[in-house]
Design a protein around this motif. Structure first.
Motif, PDB file in Angstrom:
ATOM      1  N   ALA A   1       0.841  -1.197   0.000  1.00 60.02           N
ATOM      2  CA  ALA A   1       0.000   0.000   0.000  1.00 60.02           C
ATOM      3  C   ALA A   1       0.876   1.248   0.000  1.00 60.02           C
ATOM      4  CB  ALA A   1      -0.931   0.006   1.201  1.00 60.02           C
ATOM      5  N   PHE A   2       0.382   2.291  -0.651  1.00 58.71           N
ATOM      6  CA  PHE A   2       1.117   3.555  -0.711  1.00 58.71           C
ATOM      7  C   PHE A   2       0.145   4.651  -1.128  1.00 58.71           C
ATOM      8  CE2 PHE A   2       1.798   0.838  -4.372  1.00 58.71           C
ATOM      9  CZ  PHE A   2       1.221   1.564  -5.394  1.00 58.71           C
ATOM     10  N   PRO A   3       0.443   5.914  -0.796  1.00 57.59           N
ATOM     11  CA  PRO A   3      -0.458   7.009  -1.153  1.00 57.59           C
ATOM     12  C   PRO A   3      -0.332   7.402  -2.623  1.00 57.59           C
ATOM     13  CG  PRO A   3       0.965   7.554   0.722  1.00 57.59           C
ATOM     14  CD  PRO A   3       1.544   6.355   0.056  1.00 57.59           C
ATOM     15  N   VAL A   4      -1.417   7.882  -3.167  1.00 59.67           N
ATOM     16  CA  VAL A   4      -1.421   8.435  -4.522  1.00 59.67           C
ATOM     17  C   VAL A   4      -0.620   9.740  -4.524  1.00 59.67           C
ATOM     18  CG1 VAL A   4      -2.898   9.449  -6.311  1.00 59.67           C
ATOM     19  CG2 VAL A   4      -3.616   7.375  -5.122  1.00 59.67           C
ATOM     20  N   ASP A   5       0.072   9.993  -5.633  1.00 59.85           N
ATOM     21  CA  ASP A   5       0.827  11.230  -5.858  1.00 59.85           C
ATOM     22  C   ASP A   5       2.044  11.383  -4.934  1.00 59.85           C
ATOM     23  OD1 ASP A   5      -0.927  12.042  -7.861  1.00 59.85           O
ATOM     24  OD2 ASP A   5      -2.263  13.032  -6.437  1.00 59.85           O
ATOM     25  N   ARG A   6       2.481  10.277  -4.322  1.00 63.71           N
ATOM     26  CA  ARG A   6       3.732  10.281  -3.568  1.00 63.71           C
ATOM     27  C   ARG A   6       4.660   9.233  -4.147  1.00 63.71           C
ATOM     28  NH1 ARG A   6       2.879   9.984   2.818  1.00 63.71           N
ATOM     29  NH2 ARG A   6       5.147   9.751   2.693  1.00 63.71           N
TER      30      ARG A   6
ATOM     31  N   ALA B   1      -3.062   1.655  -4.241  1.00 63.88           N
ATOM     32  CA  ALA B   1      -2.821   3.099  -4.244  1.00 63.88           C
ATOM     33  C   ALA B   1      -4.033   3.773  -3.618  1.00 63.88           C
ATOM     34  CB  ALA B   1      -2.590   3.603  -5.663  1.00 63.88           C
ATOM     35  N   THR B   2      -3.815   4.516  -2.558  1.00 68.06           N
ATOM     36  CA  THR B   2      -4.934   5.073  -1.806  1.00 68.06           C
ATOM     37  C   THR B   2      -4.641   6.511  -1.400  1.00 68.06           C
ATOM     38  OG1 THR B   2      -6.320   4.711   0.155  1.00 68.06           O
ATOM     39  CG2 THR B   2      -3.985   4.161   0.359  1.00 68.06           C
ATOM     40  N   SER B   3      -5.588   7.123  -0.741  1.00 70.32           N
ATOM     41  CA  SER B   3      -5.407   8.494  -0.258  1.00 70.32           C
ATOM     42  C   SER B   3      -4.467   8.487   0.953  1.00 70.32           C
ATOM     43  CB  SER B   3      -6.763   9.086   0.125  1.00 70.32           C
ATOM     44  OG  SER B   3      -7.329   8.348   1.206  1.00 70.32           O
ATOM     45  N   GLU B   4      -4.080   9.674   1.387  1.00 71.86           N
ATOM     46  CA  GLU B   4      -3.224   9.766   2.568  1.00 71.86           C
ATOM     47  C   GLU B   4      -3.915   9.166   3.789  1.00 71.86           C
ATOM     48  OE1 GLU B   4      -0.176  10.651   3.047  1.00 71.86           O
ATOM     49  OE2 GLU B   4       0.351  11.448   1.081  1.00 71.86           O
ATOM     50  N   ASP B   5      -5.194   9.459   3.940  1.00 73.34           N
ATOM     51  CA  ASP B   5      -5.932   8.899   5.065  1.00 73.34           C
ATOM     52  C   ASP B   5      -6.057   7.383   4.931  1.00 73.34           C
ATOM     53  OD1 ASP B   5      -6.253  11.386   6.200  1.00 73.34           O
ATOM     54  OD2 ASP B   5      -8.221  11.742   5.279  1.00 73.34           O
TER      55      ASP B   5
ATOM     56  N   HIS C   1      11.843   3.265  -8.614  1.00 76.90           N
ATOM     57  CA  HIS C   1      11.056   4.412  -8.167  1.00 76.90           C
ATOM     58  C   HIS C   1       9.792   4.511  -9.018  1.00 76.90           C
ATOM     59  CE1 HIS C   1      15.187   5.307  -6.871  1.00 76.90           C
ATOM     60  NE2 HIS C   1      14.626   5.959  -5.875  1.00 76.90           N
ATOM     61  N   LEU C   2       8.637   4.457  -8.363  1.00 75.06           N
ATOM     62  CA  LEU C   2       7.357   4.525  -9.053  1.00 75.06           C
ATOM     63  C   LEU C   2       6.453   5.545  -8.367  1.00 75.06           C
ATOM     64  CD1 LEU C   2       6.608   0.708  -9.557  1.00 75.06           C
ATOM     65  CD2 LEU C   2       7.596   2.293 -11.233  1.00 75.06           C
ATOM     66  N   ILE C   3       5.383   5.910  -9.066  1.00 78.76           N
ATOM     67  CA  ILE C   3       4.370   6.795  -8.491  1.00 78.76           C
ATOM     68  C   ILE C   3       3.034   6.469  -9.140  1.00 78.76           C
ATOM     69  CG2 ILE C   3       4.733   8.658 -10.163  1.00 78.76           C
ATOM     70  CD1 ILE C   3       4.272  10.640  -7.821  1.00 78.76           C
ATOM     71  N   ALA C   4       1.977   6.470  -8.349  1.00 81.08           N
ATOM     72  CA  ALA C   4       0.620   6.234  -8.853  1.00 81.08           C
ATOM     73  C   ALA C   4      -0.133   7.555  -8.878  1.00 81.08           C
ATOM     74  CB  ALA C   4      -0.108   5.229  -7.971  1.00 81.08           C
ATOM     75  N   ARG C   5      -0.870   7.781  -9.941  1.00 84.64           N
ATOM     76  CA  ARG C   5      -1.642   9.014 -10.086  1.00 84.64           C
ATOM     77  C   ARG C   5      -3.142   8.800  -9.889  1.00 84.64           C
ATOM     78  NH1 ARG C   5       1.751  13.006  -9.033  1.00 84.64           N
ATOM     79  NH2 ARG C   5       3.523  13.097 -10.475  1.00 84.64           N
ATOM     80  N   GLU C   6      -3.565   7.555  -9.816  1.00 90.65           N
ATOM     81  CA  GLU C   6      -4.977   7.250  -9.610  1.00 90.65           C
ATOM     82  C   GLU C   6      -5.114   6.199  -8.520  1.00 90.65           C
ATOM     83  OE1 GLU C   6      -7.143   6.203 -13.114  1.00 90.65           O
ATOM     84  OE2 GLU C   6      -5.984   7.566 -14.396  1.00 90.65           O
ATOM     85  N   PRO C   7      -6.092   6.370  -7.612  1.00 88.13           N
ATOM     86  CA  PRO C   7      -6.296   5.335  -6.596  1.00 88.13           C
ATOM     87  C   PRO C   7      -6.835   4.059  -7.234  1.00 88.13           C
ATOM     88  CG  PRO C   7      -8.009   7.010  -6.473  1.00 88.13           C
ATOM     89  CD  PRO C   7      -7.009   7.507  -7.460  1.00 88.13           C
TER      90      PRO C   7
END
Length: 322
Positions: free
Chosen positions: A151-156, A221-225, A191-197
């Motif tokens: 699990a990891f936050p979107v846009d991070r 990929a989820t929100s910060e919360d 190094h990766l990043i997700a732009r959509e949950p």
């Protein structure tokens, strides 16, 4: 002609049925790296089509145009040279090669998996250990770990540190991009990043024995919360991943369900890497009896990345001796 059209119709139906089982995740990217890689695939496909489509068309047109029944076609049995044709068959491929070389040079540096992603958001570090036949994810900043779920936050940005506690595997989340190998005694980076949950499929793409087909994981990929809630759920398990529990987890097992560890022994990832360093210094790969592979079957050598970390290259032992 009717018979030919009928065969083509049946063939197209067969192809459609076969392709219906294909998952086009690589062509539906949800992150920056995946989007860049999709562009490269489409560009390469377009450049190939510049050559392939005219060639296919001519293989159909020439037999029809110069068939024995067509008296209007010019018959030149002694023909040997055409400057215009020579210009076409040499100039177009040369231009394509120049374009591909330019794209390869720029994209190889821009999409270097060791290169951190530019972002104002703080990256999340995840330490990945490939096992038989499961994936362990350690979050050193949060002191938790999980098996077969990430699990990891979107846009991070997510900074992956990857190794193996068994034979070589390959870490891959198709919709986020960039496959990279996991190797015992070495640490690779991604190094990766997700732009959509969403929940994305992750897998190993390097055959590693009888449990390989079930070596999958979920990348959430989820929100910060949502990420904070996931970390809290992992901490709530009150199960510690120490040396003893790690040895139990490392035993070969198949179709392993998702599990969490609320506490992780310090420097666990480093200890996994270091325990195989002695084998690697003697040029040996750690190999268990349940893998029907010999050292000669492992097409792997080592060289050092520019930042000092080891990465793999497809060099056979025979080539290495040469």
């Amino acid at each position: 002609m009717h018979s030919l059209l009928s065969r083509l119709r049946h063939a197209s139906v067969g192809v459609a049925v076969l392709l219906s089982g294909c998952n086009m995740e690589v062509l539906t990217p949800k992150g920056d790296i995946g989007a860049h890689e999709k562009s490269l695939i489409l560009i390469a496909l377009g450049l190939m089509a510049i050559v392939a489509i005219p060639v296919i068309a001519m293989t159909l047109w020439f037999p029809w145009r110069y068939r024995s029944g067509n008296k209007k076609a010019t018959y030149t049995p002694n023909w040997s040279h055409s400057t215009r044709i020579e210009l076409v068959v040499w100039t177009i491929p040369a231009i394509i090669i120049v374009i591909l070389a330019t794209i390869t040079w720029t994209s190889s540096h821009a999409l270097d998996p060791y290169k951190p992603l530019e972002s104002e958001a703080k990256p999340v570090t995840v330490q990945v250990v490939s096992m038989d036949w499961k994936w362990l994810f350690v979050y050193p900043e949060y002191g938790v770990a999980s098996v077969n779920e990430l699990a990891f936050p979107v846009d991070r940005p997510v900074n992956f540190q990857i190794t193996s506690d068994s034979v070589m595997n390959a870490f891959f989340i198709p919709q986020l991009g960039s496959q990279i190998y996991a190797m015992a005694g070495m640490e690779t980076k991604l190094h990766l990043i997700a732009r959509e949950p969403g929940s994305y499929e992750g897998l190993s793409t390097n055959f590693s024995g009888e449990g390989f087909s079930d070596m999958h994981f979920k990348a959430i990929a989820t929100s910060e919360d949502g990420f904070k809630d996931w970390i809290a759920k992992a901490k709530a398990t009150q199960v510690t991943l120490d040396d003893e529990s790690y040895k139990t987890l490392a035993q070969p097992s198949q179709k392993v369900p998702v599990s969490y560890y609320g506490q992780v022994a310090p420097a666990l990832f480093s200890s996994v890497v270091n325990k195989h360093m002695g084998d690697m210094s003697h040029g040996e790969m750690p190999m268990d009896s349940h893998h029907d592979m010999s050292q000669a079957d492992m097409p792997m050598d080592m060289h050092h990345h520019e930042d000092g970390d080891a990465v793999s290259s497809n060099t056979t032992p025979t080539q290495a001796e040469k």
